[in-house]
Design an enzyme around this catalytic site. Structure first.
Site, PDB file in Angstrom:
ATOM      1  N   ASP A  62      -9.779   3.898  12.944  1.00  0.00           N
ATOM      2  CA  ASP A  62     -10.453   2.618  13.224  1.00  0.00           C
ATOM      3  C   ASP A  62      -9.454   1.811  14.055  1.00  0.00           C
ATOM      4  O   ASP A  62      -8.498   1.246  13.534  1.00  0.00           O
ATOM      5  CB  ASP A  62     -10.757   1.971  11.863  1.00  0.00           C
ATOM      6  CG  ASP A  62     -11.372   0.591  11.949  1.00  0.00           C
ATOM      7  OD1 ASP A  62     -11.312  -0.038  13.021  1.00  0.00           O
ATOM      8  OD2 ASP A  62     -11.891   0.139  10.909  1.00  0.00           O
TER       9      ASP A  62
ATOM     10  N   TRP B 198      -8.447  -2.032  -0.298  1.00  0.00           N
ATOM     11  CA  TRP B 198      -9.147  -0.851  -0.824  1.00  0.00           C
ATOM     12  C   TRP B 198     -10.324  -1.208  -1.730  1.00  0.00           C
ATOM     13  O   TRP B 198     -10.986  -0.312  -2.273  1.00  0.00           O
ATOM     14  CB  TRP B 198      -8.152   0.062  -1.574  1.00  0.00           C
ATOM     15  CG  TRP B 198      -7.409   0.961  -0.631  1.00  0.00           C
ATOM     16  CD1 TRP B 198      -6.130   0.813  -0.167  1.00  0.00           C
ATOM     17  CD2 TRP B 198      -7.923   2.141   0.006  1.00  0.00           C
ATOM     18  NE1 TRP B 198      -5.816   1.811   0.716  1.00  0.00           N
ATOM     19  CE2 TRP B 198      -6.899   2.645   0.833  1.00  0.00           C
ATOM     20  CE3 TRP B 198      -9.149   2.813  -0.049  1.00  0.00           C
ATOM     21  CZ2 TRP B 198      -7.061   3.804   1.607  1.00  0.00           C
ATOM     22  CZ3 TRP B 198      -9.310   3.963   0.728  1.00  0.00           C
ATOM     23  CH2 TRP B 198      -8.273   4.436   1.537  1.00  0.00           C
TER      24      TRP B 198
ATOM     25  N   TYR C 191      -4.785   9.571  -1.574  1.00  0.00           N
ATOM     26  CA  TYR C 191      -3.411   9.753  -1.075  1.00  0.00           C
ATOM     27  C   TYR C 191      -2.308   9.935  -2.131  1.00  0.00           C
ATOM     28  O   TYR C 191      -1.610  10.959  -2.120  1.00  0.00           O
ATOM     29  CB  TYR C 191      -3.018   8.572  -0.178  1.00  0.00           C
ATOM     30  CG  TYR C 191      -3.931   8.368   0.995  1.00  0.00           C
ATOM     31  CD1 TYR C 191      -3.743   9.063   2.191  1.00  0.00           C
ATOM     32  CD2 TYR C 191      -5.002   7.475   0.925  1.00  0.00           C
ATOM     33  CE1 TYR C 191      -4.580   8.872   3.281  1.00  0.00           C
ATOM     34  CE2 TYR C 191      -5.846   7.279   2.015  1.00  0.00           C
ATOM     35  CZ  TYR C 191      -5.632   7.974   3.188  1.00  0.00           C
ATOM     36  OH  TYR C 191      -6.462   7.784   4.248  1.00  0.00           O
TER      37      TYR C 191
ATOM     38  N   CYS D  20      -7.447   9.796   5.992  1.00  0.00           N
ATOM     39  CA  CYS D  20      -7.514   9.620   7.452  1.00  0.00           C
ATOM     40  C   CYS D  20      -6.152   9.959   8.045  1.00  0.00           C
ATOM     41  O   CYS D  20      -6.039  10.736   8.968  1.00  0.00           O
ATOM     42  CB  CYS D  20      -7.895   8.190   7.792  1.00  0.00           C
ATOM     43  SG  CYS D  20      -9.602   7.852   7.372  1.00  0.00           S
TER      44      CYS D  20
ATOM     45  N   GLU E 248       0.841  -1.198   0.000  1.00  0.00           N
ATOM     46  CA  GLU E 248       0.000   0.000   0.000  1.00  0.00           C
ATOM     47  C   GLU E 248       0.883   1.259   0.000  1.00  0.00           C
ATOM     48  O   GLU E 248       0.639   2.221  -0.737  1.00  0.00           O
ATOM     49  CB  GLU E 248      -0.942   0.020   1.209  1.00  0.00           C
ATOM     50  CG  GLU E 248      -1.934   1.180   1.145  1.00  0.00           C
ATOM     51  CD  GLU E 248      -2.563   1.523   2.492  1.00  0.00           C
ATOM     52  OE1 GLU E 248      -1.837   1.524   3.512  1.00  0.00           O
ATOM     53  OE2 GLU E 248      -3.770   1.809   2.528  1.00  0.00           O
TER      54      GLU E 248
ATOM     55  N   ARG F 228      -6.869  11.897  11.510  1.00  0.00           N
ATOM     56  CA  ARG F 228      -8.088  12.615  11.963  1.00  0.00           C
ATOM     57  C   ARG F 228      -9.147  11.657  12.473  1.00  0.00           C
ATOM     58  O   ARG F 228      -9.989  12.018  13.315  1.00  0.00           O
ATOM     59  CB  ARG F 228      -8.679  13.450  10.818  1.00  0.00           C
ATOM     60  CG  ARG F 228      -9.164  12.600   9.683  1.00  0.00           C
ATOM     61  CD  ARG F 228     -10.080  13.284   8.684  1.00  0.00           C
ATOM     62  NE  ARG F 228     -10.392  12.340   7.625  1.00  0.00           N
ATOM     63  CZ  ARG F 228     -11.385  11.455   7.661  1.00  0.00           C
ATOM     64  NH1 ARG F 228     -12.214  11.396   8.675  1.00  0.00           N
ATOM     65  NH2 ARG F 228     -11.566  10.595   6.665  1.00  0.00           N
TER      66      ARG F 228
END
Ligand code: MHF
Ligand SMILES: O=c1ccn([C@H]2C[C@H](O)[C@@H](COP(=O)(O)O)O2)c(=O)[nH]1
Length: 277
Positions: free
Chosen positions: A182, A80, A94, A159, A58, A179
């Site tokens: 999970d 994803w 991103y 995130c 990733e 921000r």
């Protein structure tokens, strides 16, 4: 990584019940931090088995500026898939913002180049950072991720959104602001990914990897992760593995999964959990 388990306990003891965009429901706390000294090992959770291949590929995919899941899927990563259109598109997420932030004149800015250059030529700078929060491309929260991506917006807003770097005494530290986190599924990935990026940047810039700091806004446990979290809290942490980088690639963009080896990883078994989309 006892600190990670302490954060899970903190959520259970101090969290507020909050509804969320996905309709799942969460228990949530606000404003938390984890620090880890990379000299003490690579922060891959030992209280459940993590798929390091997903984490490394990733990160390589982000650095390639790729925002389509095709390459990820071809390289054994499916994390994803739930957010992509039928063509695999995620919109300008991103990778796009990191390496090709669009400018008003139709050009683009590579923020990663800026960071590598600053680390090499101006390591005392207090401005060595990159971020992904580009308000022009934020999705409409009431629409499905795929519909946002089809309209040229991000499927999900970032995130993990701000990465800052700090050099002192030839050692590289990094701090990431997340921000929304999970705690059971995303956070272990985000910690390991930050650690890996710090090792890679240190290698490229002839620095020693030092400390990582993860600062979190809304830290939550999804209501359908509670039994998994309880199970994880019964487990004892084990010795952290070490990261070996077997080659020095020509640039930050030239790393491949085969360049990395995680040595001495002896985790408890993986724990399955549903992902909130
Ligand atoms: N609700 C939610 N949580 C997240 O952590 C998250 C999102 N959404 N959306 C975007 C990305 C995708 N991420 C994901 C998605 C799936 C897994 C996951 O299912 N992990 C499994 C193993 C899957 C694998 O690596 O192949 C795990 O047990 O950790 C983890 C992170 C992190 N992000
Ligand atoms: O790297 C990541 C990406 C995503 N997450 C989590 C955090 C939230 O649970 C969801 C995103 O939903 P929002 O409504 O946009 O906050 O994904 C993560 O932990 N790490």
């Amino acid at each position: 990584m006892k600190q990670y388990l302490e954060l899970l306990t903190d959520i259970l003891e101090n969290g507020a019940q909050k509804g969320d965009r996905t309709g799942t429901g969460t228990t949530s706390v606000f404003g938390r931090q984890i620090r880890h000294n990379l000299e003490k090992g690579f922060p891959l959770l030992t209280t459940k088995k993590l798929h390091f291949k997903s984490i490394a590929n990733e990160l390589i995919w982000f650095l390639n500026g790729d925002t389509n899941i095709k390459w990820l899927n071809e390289n054994g990563v499916s994390i994803w898939n739930e957010w992509a259109t039928e063509d695999g598109e995620l919109g300008p997420v991103y990778g796009k913002q990191w390496t090709a932030w669009p400018t008003k004149d139709g050009g683009s800015i590579n923020q990663i180049d800026y960071v590598v250059n600053a680390l090499k030529t101006n390591p005392n700078s207090r401005r060595i950072l990159f971020h992904g929060w580009n308000p022009e491309y934020l999705p409409n929260e009431r629409k499905k991720p795929q519909d946002n991506a089809r309209e040229g917006l991000m499927a999900l807003p970032p995130c993990h959104l701000l990465y800052q770097f700090y050099v002192a005494n030839g050692k590289l530290s990094s701090q990431l602001y997340i921000r929304s986190s999970d705690s059971f599924l995303g956070l272990p990935y985000n910690i390991a990914s930050l650690a890996l990026l710090t090792h890679m940047l240190a290698q490229q810039c002839d620095l020693a990897p030092h400390e990582i700091v993860v600062s979190i806004g809304d830290l939550h446990a999804y209501s359908n992760h509670m039994s998994q979290i309880q199970e994880q809290l019964t487990r004892e942490t084990r010795t952290l593995p070490q990261l070996l980088i077997k080659r020095r690639p020509d640039s930050i963009y030239d790393y491949r999964f085969e360049d990395f080896e995680i040595v001495g990883y002896d985790p408890h078994p993986s724990i399955k959990a549903p992902i909130a989309v």
